[in-house]
Design an enzyme around this catalytic site. Structure first.
Site, PDB file in Angstrom:
ATOM      1  CB  SER A 144     -53.883 -78.204 -39.294  1.00  0.00           C
ATOM      2  OG  SER A 144     -52.478 -78.210 -39.422  1.00  0.00           O
ATOM      3  CE1 TYR A 158     -54.681 -79.188 -44.542  1.00  0.00           C
ATOM      4  CE2 TYR A 158     -53.115 -78.120 -43.069  1.00  0.00           C
ATOM      5  CZ  TYR A 158     -53.967 -79.175 -43.358  1.00  0.00           C
ATOM      6  OH  TYR A 158     -54.104 -80.212 -42.461  1.00  0.00           O
TER       7      TYR A 158
END
Ligand SMILES: NC(=O)c1ccc[n+]([C@@H]2O[C@H](COP(=O)([O-])OP(=O)(O)OC[C@H]3O[C@@H](n4cnc5c(N)ncnc54)[C@H](OP(=O)(O)O)[C@@H]3O)[C@@H](O)[C@H]2O)c1
Length: 255
Positions: A144, A158
């Protein structure tokens, strides 16, 4: 001379995790349209069947579906033993988590690492151990922009999972290069999937509108990510390995 269509996936056997939703689902549908034989994986039987039902099937194309949780080590082992001759692996299973760091604990950390990192990596470890991945294959992880180029608030765990994926990609690409197996990661900005709907419910409308403005080309669609993934699976990307490839509609130009 180049192959007639170096972007084609005809005849390639590709396994995709997270194929029951969002990006993984789109990668499955578009890869089948490019001629690949697929093994699609997910936890939710109904959603996985919905993906299966819209896969493109030409003559000689065969698709399979496998329902299992990537937290289940025994299933991973069993499944890995029964798969053969993979030319591509797409590790698109993952979950987002937006939470202030002071509300997290050890179990939140292990949960997010399990879904994004440990399950996908364990599957890959087993596939490699049982020699199920052919030479000249391509492995695509999902990272990401968070944990790679930016660190948006309340995303620390995350980002940790994605940062770890980036590390694995670089090292493993080196290790598997002797078999001409390529390892890369796609690092998207915000893509309109189930994760997007989840996030939309958490932030205020003002925050959302401001966030939208930070994307010069707007938010991404799953198909935008599929096209890059197909490129990385195909021989058109045969000289690309160990890369974390950002695809974010221009978000990080302004960072
Ligand atoms: N969407 C974005 O904006 C965005 C941005 C950057 C990176 N990414 C990354 O892209 C990847 C795909 O995201 P997405 O937006 O497509 O998410 P999504 O629509 O929520 O889909 C997530 C997929 O992962 C599967 N999954 C999650 N935990 C699992 C587990 N323990 N075992 C097996 N399967 C599991 C889900 O299976 P079930 O449906 O069966 O539960 C589902 O198929 C993720 O790694 C995500 O971090 C997404």
């Amino acid at each position: 001379m180049l192959a007639a269509n170096p972007f084609s996936l005809v005849g390639m056997n590709i396994l995709i995790t997270g194929a029951s939703s969002g990006i993984g689902k789109s990668v499955a549908v578009e890869s089948s349209a490019m001629g690949a034989n697929l093994i699609i994986c997910g936890r939710n039987e109904i959603r996985l069947q919905e993906t299966f039902d819209i896969l493109h099937i030409d003559k000689n194309q065969i698709h399979k579906k496998l329902i299992f949780d990537l937290k289940d080590e025994e299933s991973i082992k069993e499944i890995s033993k029964n798969i053969n001759n993979l030319d591509g692996v797409v590790l698109a299973a993952g979950n987002d988590l937006i939470i202030p760091f002071n509300l997290t604990d050890r179990s939140t950390l292990s949960g997010i690492l399990d879904d994004n990192l440990i399950g996908n990596v364990s599957l890959l470890q087993n596939l490699i151990k049982f020699k199920k991945i052919e030479s000249n294959s391509s492995i695509v992880f999902f990272s990401s922009v968070n944990g790679t180029l930016i660190g948006s608030k309340c995303h620390s765990l995350y980002a940790a999972a994605k940062g770890a994926i980036n590390g694995i990609v670089r090292s493993l690409a080196n290790e598997l290069s002797r078999k001409k197996i390529r390892v890369n990661a796609v690092a998207p900005g915000l893509v309109e999937t189930g994760l997007f709907d989840l996030n939309k419910g958490i932030i205020s409308t003002e925050e959302f509108l401001l966030y939208q403005k930070s994307y010069p080309l707007g938010f991404g669609k799953p198909e935008d990510i599929s096209l890059l993934t197909i490129f990385l699976l195909s021989t058109a990307s045969r000289w690309i390995t160990g890369q974390i490839i950002t695809i974010d509609g221009g978000l990080t130009i302004n960072h």
